[in-house]
Design an enzyme around this catalytic site. Structure first.
Site, mmCIF file in Angstrom:
data_model
loop_
_atom_site.group_PDB
_atom_site.id
_atom_site.type_symbol
_atom_site.label_atom_id
_atom_site.label_comp_id
_atom_site.label_asym_id
_atom_site.label_seq_id
_atom_site.Cartn_x
_atom_site.Cartn_y
_atom_site.Cartn_z
ATOM 1 N N CYS A 2 0.861 -1.192 0.000
ATOM 2 C CA CYS A 2 0.000 0.000 0.000
ATOM 3 C C CYS A 2 0.897 1.243 0.000
ATOM 4 O O CYS A 2 2.066 1.193 0.305
ATOM 5 C CB CYS A 2 -0.860 0.017 1.257
ATOM 6 S SG CYS A 2 -1.805 -1.483 1.468
ATOM 7 N N ARG A 27 3.472 1.235 -7.240
ATOM 8 C CA ARG A 27 3.524 0.135 -6.275
ATOM 9 C C ARG A 27 2.360 -0.839 -6.476
ATOM 10 O O ARG A 27 2.324 -1.904 -5.879
ATOM 11 C CB ARG A 27 3.468 0.692 -4.845
ATOM 12 C CG ARG A 27 4.638 1.553 -4.473
ATOM 13 C CD ARG A 27 4.305 2.482 -3.317
ATOM 14 N NE ARG A 27 4.130 1.778 -2.065
ATOM 15 C CZ ARG A 27 5.093 1.624 -1.156
ATOM 16 N NH1 ARG A 27 6.303 2.080 -1.407
ATOM 17 N NH2 ARG A 27 4.885 1.013 -0.017
ATOM 18 N N TRP A 75 -3.275 -2.049 -1.548
ATOM 19 C CA TRP A 75 -2.998 -3.317 -2.234
ATOM 20 C C TRP A 75 -3.604 -4.364 -1.314
ATOM 21 O O TRP A 75 -3.075 -4.626 -0.214
ATOM 22 C CB TRP A 75 -1.496 -3.524 -2.381
ATOM 23 C CG TRP A 75 -1.115 -4.887 -2.807
ATOM 24 C CD1 TRP A 75 -0.802 -5.946 -1.996
ATOM 25 C CD2 TRP A 75 -1.015 -5.403 -4.139
ATOM 26 N NE1 TRP A 75 -0.523 -7.061 -2.727
ATOM 27 C CE2 TRP A 75 -0.646 -6.759 -4.045
ATOM 28 C CE3 TRP A 75 -1.203 -4.853 -5.397
ATOM 29 C CZ2 TRP A 75 -0.461 -7.563 -5.175
ATOM 30 C CZ3 TRP A 75 -1.022 -5.653 -6.508
ATOM 31 C CH2 TRP A 75 -0.651 -6.983 -6.390
ATOM 32 N N ASN A 101 -0.138 0.322 6.023
ATOM 33 C CA ASN A 101 0.545 -0.551 5.062
ATOM 34 C C ASN A 101 1.173 -1.660 5.883
ATOM 35 O O ASN A 101 1.941 -1.406 6.799
ATOM 36 C CB ASN A 101 1.627 0.220 4.293
ATOM 37 C CG ASN A 101 2.371 -0.703 3.332
ATOM 38 O OD1 ASN A 101 1.853 -1.753 2.944
ATOM 39 N ND2 ASN A 101 3.575 -0.334 2.968
ATOM 40 N N GLY A 102 0.798 -2.912 5.553
ATOM 41 C CA GLY A 102 1.375 -4.041 6.289
ATOM 42 C C GLY A 102 0.303 -5.083 6.585
ATOM 43 O O GLY A 102 -0.781 -5.048 6.015
ATOM 44 N N GLU A 481 13.987 -23.103 -12.557
ATOM 45 C CA GLU A 481 13.754 -21.674 -12.274
ATOM 46 C C GLU A 481 15.013 -20.862 -12.555
ATOM 47 O O GLU A 481 14.930 -19.761 -13.129
ATOM 48 C CB GLU A 481 13.285 -21.481 -10.838
ATOM 49 C CG GLU A 481 13.024 -20.034 -10.471
ATOM 50 C CD GLU A 481 11.926 -19.364 -11.316
ATOM 51 O OE1 GLU A 481 11.210 -20.061 -12.062
ATOM 52 O OE2 GLU A 481 11.813 -18.132 -11.251
ATOM 53 N N LYS A 485 14.983 -17.757 -15.221
ATOM 54 C CA LYS A 485 15.416 -16.411 -14.828
ATOM 55 C C LYS A 485 16.478 -15.877 -15.784
ATOM 56 O O LYS A 485 16.452 -14.747 -16.207
ATOM 57 C CB LYS A 485 15.958 -16.427 -13.386
ATOM 58 C CG LYS A 485 14.890 -16.529 -12.337
ATOM 59 C CD LYS A 485 14.176 -15.237 -12.053
ATOM 60 C CE LYS A 485 12.837 -14.978 -12.668
ATOM 61 N NZ LYS A 485 11.837 -15.964 -12.822
ATOM 62 N N GLU A 488 14.928 -15.474 -19.651
ATOM 63 C CA GLU A 488 13.823 -14.541 -19.938
ATOM 64 C C GLU A 488 14.262 -13.081 -19.844
ATOM 65 O O GLU A 488 13.635 -12.206 -20.429
ATOM 66 C CB GLU A 488 12.627 -14.786 -19.019
ATOM 67 C CG GLU A 488 12.827 -14.446 -17.570
ATOM 68 C CD GLU A 488 11.520 -14.611 -16.779
ATOM 69 O OE1 GLU A 488 10.435 -14.331 -17.304
ATOM 70 O OE2 GLU A 488 11.602 -15.038 -15.612
ATOM 71 N N HIS A 504 21.560 -39.103 -21.891
ATOM 72 C CA HIS A 504 20.616 -39.651 -22.889
ATOM 73 C C HIS A 504 20.439 -38.708 -24.078
ATOM 74 O O HIS A 504 19.425 -38.745 -24.764
ATOM 75 C CB HIS A 504 19.272 -39.926 -22.216
ATOM 76 C CG HIS A 504 19.372 -40.935 -21.132
ATOM 77 N ND1 HIS A 504 19.572 -42.286 -21.367
ATOM 78 C CD2 HIS A 504 19.401 -40.789 -19.777
ATOM 79 C CE1 HIS A 504 19.672 -42.931 -20.215
ATOM 80 N NE2 HIS A 504 19.572 -42.053 -19.237
ATOM 81 N N LYS A 603 3.771 -9.187 -17.883
ATOM 82 C CA LYS A 603 3.773 -9.599 -16.472
ATOM 83 C C LYS A 603 2.683 -10.635 -16.228
ATOM 84 O O LYS A 603 2.831 -11.532 -15.438
ATOM 85 C CB LYS A 603 3.571 -8.392 -15.551
ATOM 86 C CG LYS A 603 3.614 -8.719 -14.068
ATOM 87 C CD LYS A 603 4.929 -9.362 -13.665
ATOM 88 C CE LYS A 603 4.954 -9.815 -12.235
ATOM 89 N NZ LYS A 603 6.116 -10.667 -11.921
HETATM 90 C C1 AGP Z 1 8.412 -15.842 -14.521
HETATM 91 O O1 AGP Z 1 9.496 -14.989 -14.200
HETATM 92 C C2 AGP Z 1 7.573 -15.298 -15.667
HETATM 93 N N1 AGP Z 1 7.183 -13.966 -15.422
HETATM 94 C C3 AGP Z 1 6.423 -16.225 -16.035
HETATM 95 O O2 AGP Z 1 6.934 -17.512 -16.268
HETATM 96 C C4 AGP Z 1 5.313 -16.354 -14.968
HETATM 97 O O3 AGP Z 1 5.796 -17.088 -13.861
HETATM 98 C C5 AGP Z 1 4.138 -17.127 -15.602
HETATM 99 O O4 AGP Z 1 3.654 -16.383 -16.693
HETATM 100 C C6 AGP Z 1 2.992 -17.388 -14.619
HETATM 101 O O5 AGP Z 1 2.450 -16.159 -14.201
HETATM 102 P P1 AGP Z 1 1.438 -16.184 -12.960
HETATM 103 O O6 AGP Z 1 2.199 -16.689 -11.784
HETATM 104 O O7 AGP Z 1 1.001 -14.754 -12.803
HETATM 105 O O8 AGP Z 1 0.294 -17.096 -13.307
#
Ligand code: AGP
Length: 608
Positions: A2, A27, A75, A101-102, A481, A485, A488, A504, A603
């Protein structure tokens, strides 16, 4: 998180507050509101939606005259986005107004106690408890009432408070959630973050935990939680507005990586009560937990990777069969969900189209869905039968870090809860694991302090063409992961491989100097992964190893080692991922990539 803004001075407060809140919009929020003392009473205006709605509602603040006020962008954590749940919140007589906020961890018992004393609530928020609790302790001395509340509540809070009986003052309080105060020739300000008041002053005071500030038009007083007056030194902010939004960090992604200790704490601590795990929002009785025959975890991207981790943890300690599926695959493969199957959909945004479709498919097949979601009131949160929020706050960077870490915590808690209810985890092991969970935030902090070393190593690989991440068991999930990271945000091709699977086929790709990141945190599989490291090294690979402190044997096969603090083997993802996040980040920075907004990515993938 928030946003909080407050002003007391020579000018009208509402326009200053609206301007300050607009600088905190980055934010993320779902509603906004203001409280202004108009000379007779405290007037509150608030609404769900964008700040623009509040601006129109108040004609740019003109309908809220007065020179003392507080404002908020919310938020949602407790209580869906709505006008009633928006801040500020009043006490019943509307003589006290609060913005927060919290997370108040013990808000439920406090709410029950206040209701038993005749208080009536109009919202579902934890914040409203604060308004009534301050009222409960207020006997004419605001500072005394505030400090009594500080001794009663548990959790994190940054507060702005005004009292109708003290219209010449604003109070600011801080524990864990950030709050600053500032002053110029026209008045004094409070804010969650520097951008909100940078236009008015660059001289600010960072409020420390358990401190209270009393602001008047032309001066401020600082107090401890014991009402002792203290002196504080101001800090001059030399950031520009853009840097200020990132809290001085170069990118939101780095800022959010550094928020992970708090994210983990905020997701963990409200669910640990009297050394037991309490997940109220799970909505399942012990009988229903015992009746689970199988768990289906469905997600995308990084959320899927936490699901793969959860498979090992849940099967390992709760002994419940787990199947993990990509949502885009699940929704079209006519999945077989037998009687007694529980579906868990994991999503930071709560709006991912494939994950939402998987949820709807599961419900169509007659199965209950638990959502593990970060955005309160999102589609997946609304349509799931029950929701376990990750309370990571808004995540701005496209590449998830703090929400990922929070998802892991939620899944560990779920696994431990199920294991304990089903009698697969004895008291001793349970308590030991709880202790390990509580140590994670500090251990993450230790790993984040390592960033320069990681940055130097990353700079050696900004020209890399192919990078491989390998591991076994949970280390394989961590590798997934770590690989995502890197690729991407740096656009370098990378892939994660089960270390035992390399021979394999994929090992044919290893050439002289190929970087292979080997994750080896599972002691039971350490020797096997060590052999795989020797295999790739024999073919010219440069081996980066991530392993537990003390596993120095690994230096026989690794060219570069990163050690993580010891924790329960089921929780190592929460630690091993930190250096891998930093590695991907610094490679991308070294390449000059747009780290927060990588090409081709969004996002939240709200389309198929
Ligand atoms: C991860 O860094 C990416 N932004 C992407 O793989 C993300 O995790 C995926 O699109 C799922 O998004 P969500 O968790 O909002 O469903």
């Amino acid at each position: 998180m928030c946003g909080i803004v407050g002003y007391i001075g020579k000018h009208e407060a509402a326009p200053v507050i609206l301007e300050g809140l607009s600088k905190l919009e980055y934010r993320g929020y779902d509603s906004a509101g203001m409280a202004v003392f108009d000379g007779e009473k405290i007037q509150i205006q608030k609404s769900v939606g964008r700040l623009k709605v509040l601006e129109e509602l108040t004609h740019g603040g003109a309908t809220m005259p007065g020179t003392v006020g507080i404002g908020h962008t919310r938020w949602a954590t407790h209580g869906a986005p709505s006008d009633e749940n928006a801040h500020p919140h009043y006490n019943q007589e509307e003589t006290i107004a609060v913005v927060h906020n919290g997370i108040i961890e013990n808000y439920l018992p406090l709410r029950e106690k206040l209701i038993s004393k005749g208080y009536q609530f109009v919202s579902d928020t934890d914040t409203e408890v604060l308004a009534h609790l301050i009222d409960y302790y207020y006997k004419g001395n605001p500072l005394e009432a505030i400090t009594k509340v500080m001794h009663r509540v548990q959790g994190s809070y940054a507060l702005g408070i005004i009292f109708a009986e003290y219209p010449d003052q604003i109070f600011a309080v801080r524990k864990d959630s950030p709050l600053i105060v500032g002053q110029n020739e026209n008045g004094c300000f409070i804010a969650s973050d520097v951008p909100a008041i940078l236009k008015y002053t660059r001289k600010v005071y960072f409020i420390e935990n358990q401190e209270v500030v009393r602001l008047r038009v032309d001066h401020m007083h600082f107090y401890t939680v014991d009402e002792e007056e203290i002196e504080k030194e101001p800090v001059t902010i030399d950031w520009d507005a853009d840097a200020a939004e990132k809290g001085g960090y170069e990118h939101f992604m780095l800022k959010e990586m550094y928020e992970q200790p708090k994210t983990v704490t905020d997701t963990l601590m409200p669910r640990i009560k009297d050394n037991d795990i309490v997940i109220e929002e799970l909505g399942m009785s012990d009988e229903e937990i015992n009746a689970i025959r199988k768990i289906f975890i469905v997600a995308c991207g990084s959320a899927y990777h936490t699901g793969v981790t959860a498979k090992y943890v849940i099967e390992g300690i709760a002994r419940i069969p787990v199947e993990v599926d990509l949502a885009s695959e699940f929704r079209y493969r006519n999945p077989i969900l037998e009687e007694g199957t529980m579906v868990v959909v994991i999503s930071q945004s709560g709006e991912t189209a494939d994950s939402l479709a998987a949820l709807r498919e599961s419900k169509k097949l007659g199965h209950k869905v638990l959502g593990i979601v970060n955005v309160v009131g999102s589609s997946i949160a609304r349509e799931a039968d029950n929701v376990m929020y990750t309370w990571a706050g808004p995540e701005i960077a496209v590449a998830t870090t703090k929400a990922y870490s929070a998802q892991l915590i939620a899944l560990y808690l779920l696994a431990m809860k199920f294991a304990k209810v089903r009698g697969n985890l004895d008291e001793g092991a349970f308590k030991s694991m709880l202790g390990d969970l509580k140590r994670l935030p500090g251990q993450i902090e230790r790993l984040l302090a390592n960033k320069q070393r990681i940055q130097r190593f990353a700079n050696r690989y900004i020209g890399a063409k192919d990078v491989f991440f390998i591991g076994r068991g949970i280390d394989y999930a961590i590798s997934m992961e770590g690989s995502l990271k890197l690729k991407e945000i740096s656009y370098i091709h990378s892939e994660a491989y089960a270390a035992g699977e390399l021979k394999h086929g994929t090992i044919s790709l290893i050439e002289e100097g190929t970087l292979v990141a080997a994750v080896a945190t599972q002691d039971t599989l350490f020797q096997k992964t060590l052999s795989n490291m020797v295999e790739v090294k024999a073919r010219g690979a440069f081996v980066l190893a991530v392993t537990n402190e003390g596993n120095t044997d690994i230096e026989k096969a690794a060219d570069y080692c990163i050690y993580i603090p010891r924790t329960n083997p089921y929780f190592t993802n929460s630690l091993a991922i930190i250096p891998l996040q930093l590695f991907g980040y610094y490679v991308a920075v070294g390449k000059g990539c747009d780290v927060d907004k990588p090409r081709n990515l969004a996002k939240s993938v709200t389309v198929e």
